[in-house]
Design a protein around this motif. Structure first.
Motif, PDB file in Angstrom:
ATOM      1  N   SER A  22       0.842  -1.191   0.000  1.00 52.14           N
ATOM      2  CA  SER A  22       0.000   0.000   0.000  1.00 52.14           C
ATOM      3  C   SER A  22       0.884   1.249   0.000  1.00 52.14           C
ATOM      4  O   SER A  22       1.103   1.877   1.048  1.00 52.14           O
ATOM      5  CB  SER A  22      -0.934   0.022   1.211  1.00 52.14           C
ATOM      6  OG  SER A  22      -1.739   1.193   1.182  1.00 52.14           O
ATOM      7  N   PRO A  23       1.390   1.658  -1.169  1.00 55.06           N
ATOM      8  CA  PRO A  23       2.232   2.858  -1.222  1.00 55.06           C
ATOM      9  C   PRO A  23       1.490   4.113  -0.780  1.00 55.06           C
ATOM     10  O   PRO A  23       2.097   5.021  -0.202  1.00 55.06           O
ATOM     11  CB  PRO A  23       2.667   2.935  -2.690  1.00 55.06           C
ATOM     12  CG  PRO A  23       1.692   2.074  -3.433  1.00 55.06           C
ATOM     13  CD  PRO A  23       1.270   1.004  -2.487  1.00 55.06           C
ATOM     14  N   PHE A  24       0.180   4.168  -1.042  1.00 55.75           N
ATOM     15  CA  PHE A  24      -0.593   5.339  -0.619  1.00 55.75           C
ATOM     16  C   PHE A  24      -0.568   5.484   0.903  1.00 55.75           C
ATOM     17  O   PHE A  24      -0.276   6.556   1.434  1.00 55.75           O
ATOM     18  CB  PHE A  24      -2.037   5.237  -1.103  1.00 55.75           C
ATOM     19  CG  PHE A  24      -2.922   6.354  -0.602  1.00 55.75           C
ATOM     20  CD1 PHE A  24      -2.995   7.558  -1.285  1.00 55.75           C
ATOM     21  CD2 PHE A  24      -3.665   6.206   0.565  1.00 55.75           C
ATOM     22  CE1 PHE A  24      -3.789   8.597  -0.815  1.00 55.75           C
ATOM     23  CE2 PHE A  24      -4.465   7.228   1.038  1.00 55.75           C
ATOM     24  CZ  PHE A  24      -4.531   8.436   0.354  1.00 55.75           C
ATOM     25  N   THR A  25      -0.883   4.395   1.614  1.00 56.05           N
ATOM     26  CA  THR A  25      -0.908   4.469   3.076  1.00 56.05           C
ATOM     27  C   THR A  25       0.491   4.733   3.619  1.00 56.05           C
ATOM     28  O   THR A  25       0.651   5.447   4.615  1.00 56.05           O
ATOM     29  CB  THR A  25      -1.492   3.178   3.679  1.00 56.05           C
ATOM     30  OG1 THR A  25      -2.717   2.862   3.007  1.00 56.05           O
ATOM     31  CG2 THR A  25      -1.764   3.337   5.164  1.00 56.05           C
ATOM     32  N   ALA A  26       1.512   4.188   2.968  1.00 56.74           N
ATOM     33  CA  ALA A  26       2.888   4.462   3.389  1.00 56.74           C
ATOM     34  C   ALA A  26       3.194   5.957   3.283  1.00 56.74           C
ATOM     35  O   ALA A  26       3.763   6.557   4.221  1.00 56.74           O
ATOM     36  CB  ALA A  26       3.857   3.656   2.534  1.00 56.74           C
ATOM     37  N   GLU A  27       2.814   6.565   2.172  1.00 62.01           N
ATOM     38  CA  GLU A  27       3.054   8.010   2.014  1.00 62.01           C
ATOM     39  C   GLU A  27       2.246   8.808   3.028  1.00 62.01           C
ATOM     40  O   GLU A  27       2.716   9.830   3.551  1.00 62.01           O
ATOM     41  CB  GLU A  27       2.702   8.442   0.588  1.00 62.01           C
ATOM     42  CG  GLU A  27       3.686   7.960  -0.460  1.00 62.01           C
ATOM     43  CD  GLU A  27       3.500   8.685  -1.783  1.00 62.01           C
ATOM     44  OE1 GLU A  27       3.806   9.901  -1.840  1.00 62.01           O
ATOM     45  OE2 GLU A  27       3.032   8.054  -2.744  1.00 62.01           O
TER      46      GLU A  27
END
Length: 355
Positions: A22-27
């Motif tokens: 989940s790159p979105f949640t990481a960002e």
């Protein structure tokens, strides 16, 4: 593990989210850390958080509050910058909208994050399936299934799912609910006798999916750039509602003491939990362990007991990988207290190493 600072927690959780796809949640978590460092809205909201942020999953509580605002339609502005499938704008566009929402709705967000996230990741049903299969092959008896920390009980319906592990499949292909994983290692040899005679479950805060508000809250903890997980949640929730799945509201240790005292004398009792045991206080975990071991010592060939777990390996192996990535499916069987490790994977069971 020592208690992290808020900043360390957000950064650590961002790394786990990235590893779990989940790159979105990481960002988003990295943006939380930056806001904290610069005395922004995150410091205003949680700068004085009293608990252990890792144990409380604070970053995921905040992420859930934002996703809830999107799913509920409470913020059209947030929805306009949130993922559509796996696609979303750059964070220079997203963060000002997030920051504005948090500042304008601080009371709503503060109220939302008082409760811990509950997701019942349905891929963990793979571990329940292979565990129960191993138990059925070993004992050849009906199964009395008890689940601790079951949340909404989605995985109580594991036998209504269709499983596709690439090298093997199990279940009804016509099921509305399919779970997939990347399987490495030997495929399980399935018993013809996975017979669940009865199933029970408990949680401190059980969630009733027939209530639309409750269902929406639970869905908000699924990461927004993972459409496949969101679709699986909807399918599993529909099955739970159609089956009338119920989870009893109870303290896990108290419930366990009661249920172990009244377990049947002609079935194998299976005590199951997944990504639960790290959350209760140490004294509660020790009490539950003592109860299980004592019940195991009293078990017999007619009424065996099995402790089936999918939990962070760090709970029993100090050299294991971090919590989100180092999960082990193992079981302890009585009489005899024999230990068996079945598989290793991550918190979302995306890749399984069968042993």
């Amino acid at each position: 593990m020592p208690q992290p600072t808020l900043n360390e927690h957000f950064t650590e959780q961002a790394g786990w989210c990235a590893e779990l796809g989940s790159p979105f949640t990481a960002e988003l978590l990295r943006a939380f850390a930056m806001s904290l460092e610069t005395s922004g809205i995150i410091k205003t909201l949680v700068g004085n958080w009293a608990g252990n942020p890792r144990a409380d999953a604070l970053g995921l509580r905040l992420a859930g509050a934002l996703h809830h605002a999107v799913l509920s339609g409470a913020s059209a502005e947030l929805k306009s910058v949130y993922p559509t499938g796996e696609t979303y704008p750059d964070f220079e566009t997203i963060w000002p909208v997030v920051e504005t929402y948090l500042a304008a709705n601080a009371d709503t967000v503060t109220d939302f994050i008082q409760s811990p996230p509950q997701t019942n990741e349905t891929r963990r049903a793979f571990m329940l399936l292979i565990g129960l299969n191993a138990i059925a092959k070993r004992f050849g008896k009906p199964i009395h299934l008890l689940e601790l920390g079951a949340s909404a009980g989605l995985n109580q319906n594991f036998d209504a799912f269709y499983y596709d592990a690439g090298s093997w499949q199990w279940g009804d292909q016509a099921s509305p609910m399919t779970v997939t994983t990347n399987w490495k290692g030997p495929a399980p040899e399935f018993s013809n006798f996975i017979s669940i005679r009865d199933r029970k479950a408990c949680d401190q805060n059980p969630l009733d999916l027939s209530d639309e508000a409750t269902r929406l809250r639970l869905k908000s903890y699924v990461w927004p750039d993972q459409p496949e997980r969101l679709a699986r949640f909807d399918a599993a929730a529909d099955i739970a509602v159609s089956r009338g799945t119920k989870v009893e509201k109870a303290d896990a240790a108290d419930w366990l003491e009661r249920e172990l005292a009244t377990r049947p004398d002609d079935a194998v009792t299976v005590l199951f939990h997944s990504v639960f045991f790290q959350y209760p206080p140490l004294e509660t975990r020790q009490r539950m362990t003592n109860l299980i071991e004592a019940a195991g010592a009293r078990s017999s060939d007619d009424a065996p007991l099995v402790w089936l777990r999918y939990e962070p390996e760090l709970l029993w192996n100090r050299n294991a990988p971090p919590l989100a990535l180092g999960m082990t499916c193992d079981l302890r069987k009585w009489p005899g207290d024999n230990h068996q490790i079945l598989a290793r994977s991550d918190g979302h069971v995306r890749n399984v190493e069968a042993l």
